[in-house]
Design a protein around this motif. Structure first.
Motif, PDB file in Angstrom:
ATOM      1  N   PHE A  41       0.830  -1.210   0.000  1.00  0.00           N
ATOM      2  CA  PHE A  41       0.000   0.000   0.000  1.00  0.00           C
ATOM      3  C   PHE A  41       0.862   1.257   0.000  1.00  0.00           C
ATOM      4  O   PHE A  41       0.534   2.252  -0.666  1.00  0.00           O
ATOM      5  N   ILE A  56       2.131   1.835  -3.502  1.00  0.00           N
ATOM      6  CA  ILE A  56       1.054   2.393  -4.331  1.00  0.00           C
ATOM      7  C   ILE A  56       0.887   3.883  -4.043  1.00  0.00           C
ATOM      8  O   ILE A  56       0.717   4.703  -4.960  1.00  0.00           O
ATOM      9  N   THR A  57       0.980   4.239  -2.767  1.00  0.00           N
ATOM     10  CA  THR A  57       0.861   5.654  -2.382  1.00  0.00           C
ATOM     11  C   THR A  57       1.970   6.490  -3.012  1.00  0.00           C
ATOM     12  O   THR A  57       1.729   7.609  -3.492  1.00  0.00           O
ATOM     13  N   LYS A  66       1.478   9.483  -5.836  1.00  0.00           N
ATOM     14  CA  LYS A  66       1.527  10.573  -4.861  1.00  0.00           C
ATOM     15  C   LYS A  66       0.956  11.881  -5.407  1.00  0.00           C
ATOM     16  O   LYS A  66       0.541  12.749  -4.633  1.00  0.00           O
ATOM     17  N   LYS A 109      -3.757  11.538  -5.517  1.00  0.00           N
ATOM     18  CA  LYS A 109      -4.222  10.946  -4.259  1.00  0.00           C
ATOM     19  C   LYS A 109      -5.640  10.409  -4.348  1.00  0.00           C
ATOM     20  O   LYS A 109      -6.022   9.522  -3.580  1.00  0.00           O
ATOM     21  N   VAL A 151      -5.440   6.757  -4.884  1.00  0.00           N
ATOM     22  CA  VAL A 151      -5.039   6.051  -3.662  1.00  0.00           C
ATOM     23  C   VAL A 151      -6.227   5.924  -2.713  1.00  0.00           C
ATOM     24  O   VAL A 151      -6.521   4.826  -2.202  1.00  0.00           O
ATOM     25  N   TYR A 152      -6.914   7.030  -2.485  1.00  0.00           N
ATOM     26  CA  TYR A 152      -8.047   6.992  -1.559  1.00  0.00           C
ATOM     27  C   TYR A 152      -9.176   6.108  -2.098  1.00  0.00           C
ATOM     28  O   TYR A 152      -9.889   5.453  -1.327  1.00  0.00           O
TER      29      TYR A 152
END
Length: 808
Positions: free
Chosen positions: A678, A681-682, A686, A689, A692-693
């Motif tokens: 994770f 992936i973040t 980056k 976002k 990611v969320y």
């Protein structure tokens, strides 16, 4: 060439009260060397500071995590108000600690001692037996308090996972998200709700991992470095002292330290003396502290258990004489002769004493049974006679090496006998039946004759090697007619033989299984001041060693099949679980959360493909760029997948009975590795976002759905047959949906569950006291409670065989 360094903050040592969520937590610095570049092995102050809790925002995050964990892990622990699964064993062990009654178990004592201590603090007096699954707790048993120990250790595991991920370079968001997934992993929730060893074990393993990772962000040889290294050793000791699975954690920690030392070796700034200091301090602290804790736990174990209990029969007589109420004779007449009344003890198994009783073999010759029996009993007594003398002498006649004797069973009057008849159970050509034969007035026949052969290398030097001495002389009994030796092994007779240990007369086989010695000896022709023999008092270390031999031996013998057993490959696939408890219309069934379980368990495949691609790119001449994010991901993923592998692979080599809960320590490490995926992936997204969320939100929503969908199997709450069937993704998920009613669980009770007992409904065909004990199967073994092996246990509408009595 200038080194690649992360920018250092001039205020690194003074963290602000509130920090941005984008704090930098990864770093990879290549230093220039004379011959090559080399990676710097220690972190900058800024990165080290950013990997620990220091901001108000993060404290709020941790508080939210604790609240969420409390809601999930520590609520409704009163339900069910009856014994669940291996609470039969571990609650029972707590009772035995409180009563001081010695018991035998294959697990080290620390976690069991903790449950006993909590029970004592709650006012438990040891007056509830935890005898069967489904036994309702009386008001004076603080079972909720004892379950809270598991629950709060489960919450502690969640906190350790958060701080471990943070200290290894994950952001606050990733650590919070991953730990939240751990909270709603159904299997981990289930084991943290009951009086079981698994939750304390995983808590101690998680603490070991966390405190080790804290050493990696401390400056070597500082006070903090030593503090966290010592705490790592303490939690490692707690792990090994709770279950031997902690030895796998010990192996992981050893290999992890070797990997760390390899990086230190590659850092040209680290001198050779410093490298030796690292090796010495790590080795001494991480070996010495766990060893002290482990030995101390057994010292307390033996200090508390001062009375003979049901486990004393597994131990040697020398071990047992120190119990306050020991029934083993502390001294006996040393010289053994004709007319002596003796008890013979087998030298090499747990079976105990040569025994007979007025019951016949069902098979073979049909003569009187001869067995080994572990408890002191009048049926263990034998009278020594000479083979050719019809009346006893009126003086003491010693038994020497080579003397031909007969052994007359004192209670039944029949003599130990053998002949060319196969035993009822071990029907092998090289084994003859051992029986008792005779009738009133019968003076015996040649098949009653045995020759004493003293085994000198096992007997105490001196007279004990020439003539029979109680305790000091070890001997064999050779059958005069057939040449076979009186022999025993761990095979048990069926119920008609009261499941006692089989005794035969063997012409082959392992010699140590034909060794005997005399424990008790009475001879009226010895003078009052005749020499006495007794067992020498054992030291703690001798008892410690003997206890471990028995534990190891019993653990290796747990090969019987079980209806809910599973193999390691089944664990990875989440193929099936374990039914913990059932009382219609409720059930508790241990099963993981597939949305968390499968990605964590199969991450090794994806990571293996990733490494293979990197290897091919390297071979094809591509330049492999290593940035701080990929370095942190690779280093920590390897470390945690190594933990997953070392806590899983040994089970593939075991032939003993295994269950899905053996996988949970490995699963914990797999979830930590998943956290670093994770984080990767973040770092990749980056600047996006939202993606990611979205990924995190989707996975958490799916996990939460799966958790709540099977929550009634986790906490035993109300359910319906329709909802139950909807959760069965695979036929091997063998929880019984027929255990639940149609439609509303409140208003549509099935016809077979119209009786109510303490607010719980069950089969009306059963009496209330029977229904209160309605249960499913025990899982972990070793735990020697009395169960009728032929009596089926009713689970809803199914009949399944009860487990073996001596399961571990």
């Amino acid at each position: 060439m200038a080194p690649k360094r992360a920018a250092k903050s001039s205020k690194a040592s003074k963290a602000p009260i509130i920090e941005s969520p984008e704090e930098k937590t990864t770093e990879f610095i290549l230093e220039p060397g004379l011959m090559r570049q080399y990676p710097k092995s220690d972190l900058s102050d800024e990165i080290s500071n950013n990997r620990v809790l220091h901001s108000l925002k993060e404290r709020i995050l941790v508080a939210l995590l604790v609240i969420f964990a409390l809601i999930v892990r520590a609520s409704n622990l009163y339900n069910p108000n009856s014994v669940v699964f291996d609470e039969v064993h571990f609650g029972g062990f707590a009772k035995k600690y409180i009563k001081g009654a010695f018991f035998m178990d294959v697990h080290p004592p620390l976690a069991k001692l903790l449950f006993a201590a909590i029970g004592t603090l709650g006012g438990f007096k040891g007056d509830f037996n935890f005898e069967s699954i489904g036994d309702v707790f009386p008001p004076n048993v603080p079972y909720i308090l004892m379950r809270q120990l598991s629950a709060f250790m489960g919450i502690g595991t969640v906190l350790f996972s958060y701080f471990t991920l943070r200290s290894t370079g994950c952001s606050q968001t990733v650590s919070f998200f991953t730990s939240s997934l751990l909270i709603i992993e159904n299997g981990l929730v289930t084991i943290s709700r009951y009086i079981l060893l698994d939750s304390p074990l995983i808590f101690f393993i998680a603490g070991t991992a966390y405190f080790y990772t804290r050493t990696e962000i401390c400056k070597p040889f500082t006070i903090n470095w030593f503090k966290y290294l010592c705490l790592c050793g303490v939690f490692l000791g707690f792990s090994v002292s709770s279950k031997w699975v902690g030895l796998f954690t010990f192996a992981w920690l050893g290999l992890t330290n070797l990997i760390r030392l390899w990086f230190l070796l590659g850092d040209l700034n680290v001198s050779i003396p410093t490298l030796f200091k690292h090796t010495a301090f790590r080795g001494i602290i991480l070996l010495l502290i766990p060893a002290i804790i482990y030995i101390t736990s057994f010292y307390i174990h033996l200090l508390v258990l001062t009375h003979e209990g049901d486990g004393a029969a597994f131990m040697s007589s020398a071990f047992r004489i120190d119990f306050d109420d020991s029934t083993v004779p502390r001294s006996t007449s040393a010289d053994v002769g004709v007319s002596s009344i003796v008890t013979l003890k087998h030298f090499n198994t747990n079976g105990g004493y040569l025994h007979s009783h007025d019951h016949l073999y069902e098979g073979g010759s049909g003569q009187q049974q001869v067995t080994l029996y572990p408890h002191l009993d009048e049926n263990n007594r034998w009278i020594i006679e000479l083979y050719n003398v019809s009346s006893e002498p009126f003086e003491f006649v010693p038994i020497t090496d080579g003397t031909k004797i007969r052994l007359k069973h004192m209670i039944t009057g029949r003599r130990l006998h053998s002949h060319d008849v196969r035993p009822s159970v071990s029907e092998m050509d090289w084994q003859n039946e051992a029986s008792c034969y005779g009738f009133e007035g019968f003076e015996g026949d040649p098949n009653d004759d045995f020759i004493v052969e003293i085994v000198k290398d096992h007997s105490i030097k001196g007279e004990s090697q020439e003539r029979l001495k109680a305790i000091d002389t070890v001997f064999r009994l050779r059958h005069a007619m057939t040449g076979c030796y009186l022999w025993s092994h761990e095979t048990k007779l069926p119920k008609w033989g009261f499941e006692q240990q089989e005794v035969t007369c063997a012409s082959q086989g392992i010699k140590p299984l034909s060794l005997w010695y005399i424990e008790d000896n009475v001879n009226i022709y010895l003078p009052l001041d005749a020499e006495k023999n007794g067992y020498k008092q054992m030291t703690f270390i001798q008892k410690f060693i003997e206890l471990h031999k028995k534990m190891w031996h019993i653990n290796n013998g747990l090969t019987a099949s079980h209806v809910f057993e599973s193999r390691p490959l089944d664990w990875i696939l989440l193929k099936r679980g374990i039914s913990y408890w059932a009382l219609s219309p409720h059930q508790i069934y241990l099963l993981g959360n597939p949305i968390v379980w499968w990605p964590a368990s199969f991450m090794f495949i994806g990571y293996g493909i990733y490494l293979a691609i990197l290897l091919f790119k390297y071979q094809l001449g591509f330049t492999l760029s290593i940035d701080e994010n990929t370095f942190t991901f690779n280093y920590n993923t390897v470390i945690f997948l190594l933990g997953w592998f070392l806590h899983l692979f040994p089970f593939f080599l075991m032939e003993r009975q295994l269950f899905i809960h053996h996988y949970f320590p490995a699963l914990y490490f797999a979830v930590l590795a998943l956290g670093h995926l994770f984080q990767l992936i973040t770092s990749i997204f980056k600047k996006k976002k939202v993606i990611v969320y979205f990924i995190f939100g989707l996975m958490f929503t799916a996990s939460l759905f799966c958790y709540y969908q099977r929550l009634p199997l986790t906490d035993g709450s109300d359910w319906t047959i329709e909802k139950c069937e909807a959760t069965k993704w695979f036929s091997t998920w063998d929880y019984d949906c027929n255990n639940f009613p149609y439609g509303s669980a409140q208003n549509n009770i099935p016809a077979n569950a119209d009786t109510n007992y303490n607010g719980m409904k069950f089969d009306s065909a059963l009496k209330p006291q029977e229904a209160a004990q309605q249960a499913n199967l025990v899982g972990e073994p070793g735990q020697f409670h009395q169960v009728d092996q032929q009596q089926p246990i009713k689970i809803a509408n199914e009949q399944v065989a009860a487990p073996e009595k001596d399961e571990l």
